[in-house]
Motif scaffolding. Structure first.
Motif, PDB file in Angstrom:
ATOM      1  N   ASP A 151     -31.721  -8.320  19.141  1.00  0.00           N
ATOM      2  CA  ASP A 151     -30.723  -9.403  19.177  1.00  0.00           C
ATOM      3  C   ASP A 151     -31.390 -10.766  19.043  1.00  0.00           C
ATOM      4  O   ASP A 151     -30.977 -11.740  19.682  1.00  0.00           O
ATOM      5  CB  ASP A 151     -29.929  -9.386  20.492  1.00  0.00           C
ATOM      6  N   PHE A 152     -32.435 -10.840  18.227  1.00  0.00           N
ATOM      7  CA  PHE A 152     -33.230 -12.064  18.150  1.00  0.00           C
ATOM      8  C   PHE A 152     -32.380 -13.273  17.749  1.00  0.00           C
ATOM      9  O   PHE A 152     -31.598 -13.213  16.808  1.00  0.00           O
ATOM     10  CB  PHE A 152     -34.377 -11.899  17.146  1.00  0.00           C
ATOM     11  N   GLY A 153     -32.581 -14.365  18.484  1.00  0.00           N
ATOM     12  CA  GLY A 153     -31.887 -15.603  18.168  1.00  0.00           C
ATOM     13  C   GLY A 153     -30.692 -15.878  19.054  1.00  0.00           C
ATOM     14  O   GLY A 153     -30.113 -16.959  19.001  1.00  0.00           O
ATOM     15  N   THR A 154     -30.304 -14.898  19.880  1.00  0.00           N
ATOM     16  CA  THR A 154     -29.122 -15.101  20.712  1.00  0.00           C
ATOM     17  C   THR A 154     -29.466 -15.514  22.132  1.00  0.00           C
ATOM     18  O   THR A 154     -28.613 -15.946  22.887  1.00  0.00           O
ATOM     19  CB  THR A 154     -28.257 -13.823  20.778  1.00  0.00           C
ATOM     20  N   GLY A 155     -30.730 -15.357  22.530  1.00  0.00           N
ATOM     21  CA  GLY A 155     -31.112 -15.669  23.912  1.00  0.00           C
ATOM     22  C   GLY A 155     -31.793 -17.015  24.024  1.00  0.00           C
ATOM     23  O   GLY A 155     -31.528 -17.922  23.249  1.00  0.00           O
ATOM     24  N   TYR A 156     -32.691 -17.134  24.994  1.00  0.00           N
ATOM     25  CA  TYR A 156     -33.416 -18.387  25.228  1.00  0.00           C
ATOM     26  C   TYR A 156     -34.902 -18.226  24.946  1.00  0.00           C
ATOM     27  O   TYR A 156     -35.441 -17.147  25.052  1.00  0.00           O
ATOM     28  CB  TYR A 156     -33.240 -18.823  26.685  1.00  0.00           C
ATOM     29  N   SER A 157     -35.543 -19.305  24.602  1.00  0.00           N
ATOM     30  CA  SER A 157     -37.008 -19.388  24.475  1.00  0.00           C
ATOM     31  C   SER A 157     -37.643 -18.261  23.676  1.00  0.00           C
ATOM     32  O   SER A 157     -38.732 -17.820  23.989  1.00  0.00           O
ATOM     33  CB  SER A 157     -37.711 -19.410  25.841  1.00  0.00           C
ATOM     34  N   SER A 158     -36.942 -17.795  22.671  1.00  0.00           N
ATOM     35  CA  SER A 158     -37.441 -16.687  21.876  1.00  0.00           C
ATOM     36  C   SER A 158     -38.865 -16.895  21.391  1.00  0.00           C
ATOM     37  O   SER A 158     -39.667 -15.985  21.418  1.00  0.00           O
ATOM     38  CB  SER A 158     -36.579 -16.504  20.636  1.00  0.00           C
ATOM     39  N   LEU A 159     -39.162 -18.116  20.975  1.00  0.00           N
ATOM     40  CA  LEU A 159     -40.452 -18.347  20.336  1.00  0.00           C
ATOM     41  C   LEU A 159     -41.606 -18.185  21.301  1.00  0.00           C
ATOM     42  O   LEU A 159     -42.656 -17.673  20.931  1.00  0.00           O
ATOM     43  CB  LEU A 159     -40.470 -19.729  19.675  1.00  0.00           C
ATOM     44  N   SER A 160     -41.435 -18.583  22.542  1.00  0.00           N
ATOM     45  CA  SER A 160     -42.539 -18.436  23.490  1.00  0.00           C
ATOM     46  C   SER A 160     -42.798 -16.954  23.788  1.00  0.00           C
ATOM     47  O   SER A 160     -43.930 -16.560  24.028  1.00  0.00           O
ATOM     48  CB  SER A 160     -42.268 -19.213  24.778  1.00  0.00           C
ATOM     49  N   TYR A 161     -41.751 -16.125  23.733  1.00  0.00           N
ATOM     50  CA  TYR A 161     -41.967 -14.687  23.945  1.00  0.00           C
ATOM     51  C   TYR A 161     -42.826 -14.098  22.841  1.00  0.00           C
ATOM     52  O   TYR A 161     -43.661 -13.242  23.076  1.00  0.00           O
ATOM     53  CB  TYR A 161     -40.635 -13.928  23.986  1.00  0.00           C
ATOM     54  N   LEU A 162     -42.609 -14.575  21.634  1.00  0.00           N
ATOM     55  CA  LEU A 162     -43.365 -14.039  20.504  1.00  0.00           C
ATOM     56  C   LEU A 162     -44.858 -14.295  20.689  1.00  0.00           C
ATOM     57  O   LEU A 162     -45.690 -13.546  20.210  1.00  0.00           O
ATOM     58  CB  LEU A 162     -42.906 -14.691  19.199  1.00  0.00           C
ATOM     59  N   ARG A 163     -45.160 -15.370  21.382  1.00  0.00           N
ATOM     60  CA  ARG A 163     -46.556 -15.736  21.567  1.00  0.00           C
ATOM     61  C   ARG A 163     -47.218 -14.900  22.657  1.00  0.00           C
ATOM     62  O   ARG A 163     -48.391 -14.616  22.599  1.00  0.00           O
ATOM     63  CB  ARG A 163     -46.627 -17.216  21.950  1.00  0.00           C
ATOM     64  N   ARG A 164     -46.424 -14.532  23.664  1.00  0.00           N
ATOM     65  CA  ARG A 164     -47.017 -13.906  24.851  1.00  0.00           C
ATOM     66  C   ARG A 164     -46.942 -12.392  24.886  1.00  0.00           C
ATOM     67  O   ARG A 164     -47.611 -11.764  25.676  1.00  0.00           O
ATOM     68  CB  ARG A 164     -46.356 -14.476  26.110  1.00  0.00           C
ATOM     69  N   PHE A 165     -46.100 -11.791  24.044  1.00  0.00           N
ATOM     70  CA  PHE A 165     -45.910 -10.349  24.149  1.00  0.00           C
ATOM     71  C   PHE A 165     -46.170  -9.640  22.831  1.00  0.00           C
ATOM     72  O   PHE A 165     -46.033 -10.220  21.759  1.00  0.00           O
ATOM     73  CB  PHE A 165     -44.497 -10.053  24.655  1.00  0.00           C
ATOM     74  N   PRO A 166     -46.544  -8.361  22.945  1.00  0.00           N
ATOM     75  CA  PRO A 166     -46.987  -7.615  21.753  1.00  0.00           C
ATOM     76  C   PRO A 166     -45.849  -7.043  20.932  1.00  0.00           C
ATOM     77  O   PRO A 166     -45.724  -5.838  20.803  1.00  0.00           O
ATOM     78  CB  PRO A 166     -47.813  -6.478  22.380  1.00  0.00           C
ATOM     79  N   PHE A 167     -45.021  -7.881  20.349  1.00  0.00           N
ATOM     80  CA  PHE A 167     -43.921  -7.341  19.555  1.00  0.00           C
ATOM     81  C   PHE A 167     -44.397  -6.894  18.176  1.00  0.00           C
ATOM     82  O   PHE A 167     -45.176  -7.578  17.526  1.00  0.00           O
ATOM     83  CB  PHE A 167     -42.809  -8.382  19.398  1.00  0.00           C
ATOM     84  N   ASP A 168     -43.900  -5.717  17.772  1.00  0.00           N
ATOM     85  CA  ASP A 168     -44.197  -5.195  16.441  1.00  0.00           C
ATOM     86  C   ASP A 168     -43.072  -5.517  15.473  1.00  0.00           C
ATOM     87  O   ASP A 168     -43.224  -5.402  14.271  1.00  0.00           O
ATOM     88  CB  ASP A 168     -44.349  -3.669  16.511  1.00  0.00           C
ATOM     89  N   LYS A 169     -41.903  -5.849  16.049  1.00  0.00           N
ATOM     90  CA  LYS A 169     -40.722  -6.006  15.207  1.00  0.00           C
ATOM     91  C   LYS A 169     -39.761  -7.033  15.800  1.00  0.00           C
ATOM     92  O   LYS A 169     -39.655  -7.177  17.015  1.00  0.00           O
ATOM     93  CB  LYS A 169     -40.007  -4.659  15.083  1.00  0.00           C
ATOM     94  N   ILE A 170     -39.052  -7.711  14.901  1.00  0.00           N
ATOM     95  CA  ILE A 170     -37.949  -8.578  15.308  1.00  0.00           C
ATOM     96  C   ILE A 170     -36.671  -8.015  14.692  1.00  0.00           C
ATOM     97  O   ILE A 170     -36.648  -7.697  13.503  1.00  0.00           O
ATOM     98  CB  ILE A 170     -38.164 -10.022  14.782  1.00  0.00           C
ATOM     99  N   LYS A 171     -35.641  -7.870  15.503  1.00  0.00           N
ATOM    100  CA  LYS A 171     -34.343  -7.479  14.955  1.00  0.00           C
ATOM    101  C   LYS A 171     -33.429  -8.699  14.951  1.00  0.00           C
ATOM    102  O   LYS A 171     -33.093  -9.234  16.011  1.00  0.00           O
ATOM    103  CB  LYS A 171     -33.726  -6.347  15.787  1.00  0.00           C
ATOM    104  N   ILE A 172     -33.099  -9.163  13.749  1.00  0.00           N
ATOM    105  CA  ILE A 172     -32.254 -10.361  13.636  1.00  0.00           C
ATOM    106  C   ILE A 172     -30.823 -10.003  14.002  1.00  0.00           C
ATOM    107  O   ILE A 172     -30.235  -9.077  13.435  1.00  0.00           O
ATOM    108  CB  ILE A 172     -32.269 -10.940  12.201  1.00  0.00           C
ATOM    109  N   ASP A 173     -30.270 -10.739  14.968  1.00  0.00           N
ATOM    110  CA  ASP A 173     -28.935 -10.432  15.448  1.00  0.00           C
ATOM    111  C   ASP A 173     -27.892 -10.517  14.343  1.00  0.00           C
ATOM    112  O   ASP A 173     -27.966 -11.357  13.443  1.00  0.00           O
ATOM    113  CB  ASP A 173     -28.547 -11.371  16.591  1.00  0.00           C
ATOM    114  N   ARG A 174     -26.913  -9.657  14.473  1.00  0.00           N
ATOM    115  CA  ARG A 174     -25.808  -9.549  13.522  1.00  0.00           C
ATOM    116  C   ARG A 174     -25.077 -10.867  13.279  1.00  0.00           C
ATOM    117  O   ARG A 174     -24.567 -11.118  12.194  1.00  0.00           O
ATOM    118  CB  ARG A 174     -24.873  -8.489  14.119  1.00  0.00           C
ATOM    119  N   SER A 175     -25.056 -11.750  14.280  1.00  0.00           N
ATOM    120  CA  SER A 175     -24.322 -13.014  14.132  1.00  0.00           C
ATOM    121  C   SER A 175     -24.919 -13.897  13.024  1.00  0.00           C
ATOM    122  O   SER A 175     -24.211 -14.713  12.438  1.00  0.00           O
ATOM    123  CB  SER A 175     -24.297 -13.766  15.466  1.00  0.00           C
TER     124      SER A 175
END
Ligand code: C2E
Ligand code: CA
Ligand code: CA
Ligand code: CA
Length: 275
Positions: free
Chosen positions: A176-200
């Motif tokens: 649900d990327f883009g619907t919450g808060y502070s998304s960008l800082s999470y990308l820096r701190r956690f080992p994400f392999d994928k982003i799912k762009i929210d349907r909206s």
């Protein structure tokens, strides 16, 4: 006017009572649902946009309620969280998803949604290890979908768990990327392999200039950070075309397939494409 006011209040109270009663009834039924084997998983294909081939599936939970019929997760997940039942249900989901995915070709992955509460469970790493081992599924075929809300509620233990799982080869997706808060800082701190762009952001693609800019920016960002992008809620050929031209790797949505039973998903895998 006074009487009317009181009448209104009474009506409101009765409605509240009814709703609370309904919640309680549903909660006690939910408590027995795991034991009574009333949960099902449906699978929605994830396709490679460039050629339409199935690269994986997202497991989506359903509750086959004896009287109310097949209930979507929106009707009971929050209730399960409130009742302290989400750990047990989530463990069933992980086990079942891994077992069924073990029957699929090796290049087909399985994505499972995790509730924030589940993520705070100190035993989560062991639960996932066990689900993989019992199913005989390679860790690299499991993907955990976590929302920004989950990240918002993390403590250092959850972060450790995330890195531990990532270290075993389990993949981690930011849902649900883009619907919450502070998304960008999470990308820096956690080992994400994928982003799912929210349907909206996908819905008005091709009509809303801003949505195009946002989607393009997310794809560019993900690419530079070495992450895969999945677009959610793709319903029209036009959306798929635009996303493909933007370089979006994967997509999921009614255009390709609705969520289907394990048996039907197995049939889709025979041809390797839902279209
Ligand atoms: P989600 O993770 O964002 O899952 C995608 C939802 O979008 C699914 O709804 C799916 O059926 C729906 N969808 C897929 N393609 C399209 C499309 O093209 N158009 C539209 N309009 N909708 C589409 P569903 O199955 O009702 O699930 C709702 C949410 O429930 C999920 O949202 C997820 O957050 C949660 N959920 C599902 N299964 C589980 C589970 O096992 N555990 C937990 N904790 N949550 C779950
Ligand atoms: Ca999801
Ligand atoms: Ca999603
Ligand atoms: Ca969503």
């Amino acid at each position: 006017a006074k009487a009317e006011g009181r009448g209104t209040w009474r009506l409101y109270d009765v409605e509240m009572d009814e709703r609370q009663k309904d919640r309680r009834i549903l909660q006690s039924a939910l408590r027995q649902a795991v034991l009574r084997d009333e949960f099902r998983l449906e699978y929605q294909p994830l396709v490679n946009l460039a050629d339409g081939r199935i690269v994986g599936a997202e497991a989506l939970l359903r509750w086959q309620h004896p009287e109310r019929g097949l209930l979507p997760p929106g009707d009971f997940i929050a209730l399960a969280e409130d009742a302290g039942l989400i750990g047990q249900i989530g463990e069933w989901v992980l086990g079942q998803a891994c077992r069924e995915a073990a029957n699929w070709p090796e290049h087909v992955g399985i994505a499972v949604n995790l509730s924030p509460l589940q993520f705070r469970d100190s035993g989560l790493v062991e639960i996932i290890d066990r689900a993989l081992a019992q199913a005989g599924l390679a860790p690299g075929r499991l993907e955990l979908e976590i929302t920004e809300t989950t990240m918002l509620e993390t403590n250092s233990e959850t972060v450790d768990a995330l890195w531990q799982l990532h270290g075993r080869g389990v993949r981690v997706a930011l849902d649900d990327f883009g619907t919450g808060y502070s998304s960008l800082s999470y990308l820096r701190r956690f080992p994400f392999d994928k982003i799912k762009i929210d349907r909206s952001f996908i819905r008005d693609l091709g009509y809303e200039k801003d949505d195009s800019s946002i989607v393009l920016a997310i794809i560019g960002l993900a690419e530079r950070m070495g992450m895969v992008v999945t677009a959610e809620g793709v319903e029209t050929p036009r959306q798929a075309e635009i996303l493909n031209s933007y370089g979006c790797g994967q997509a999921q949505g009614y255009l390709f397939s609705r969520p289907v039973s394990a048996a039907v998903f197995g049939e889709l895998l025979v041809t390797g494409t839902p279209l």
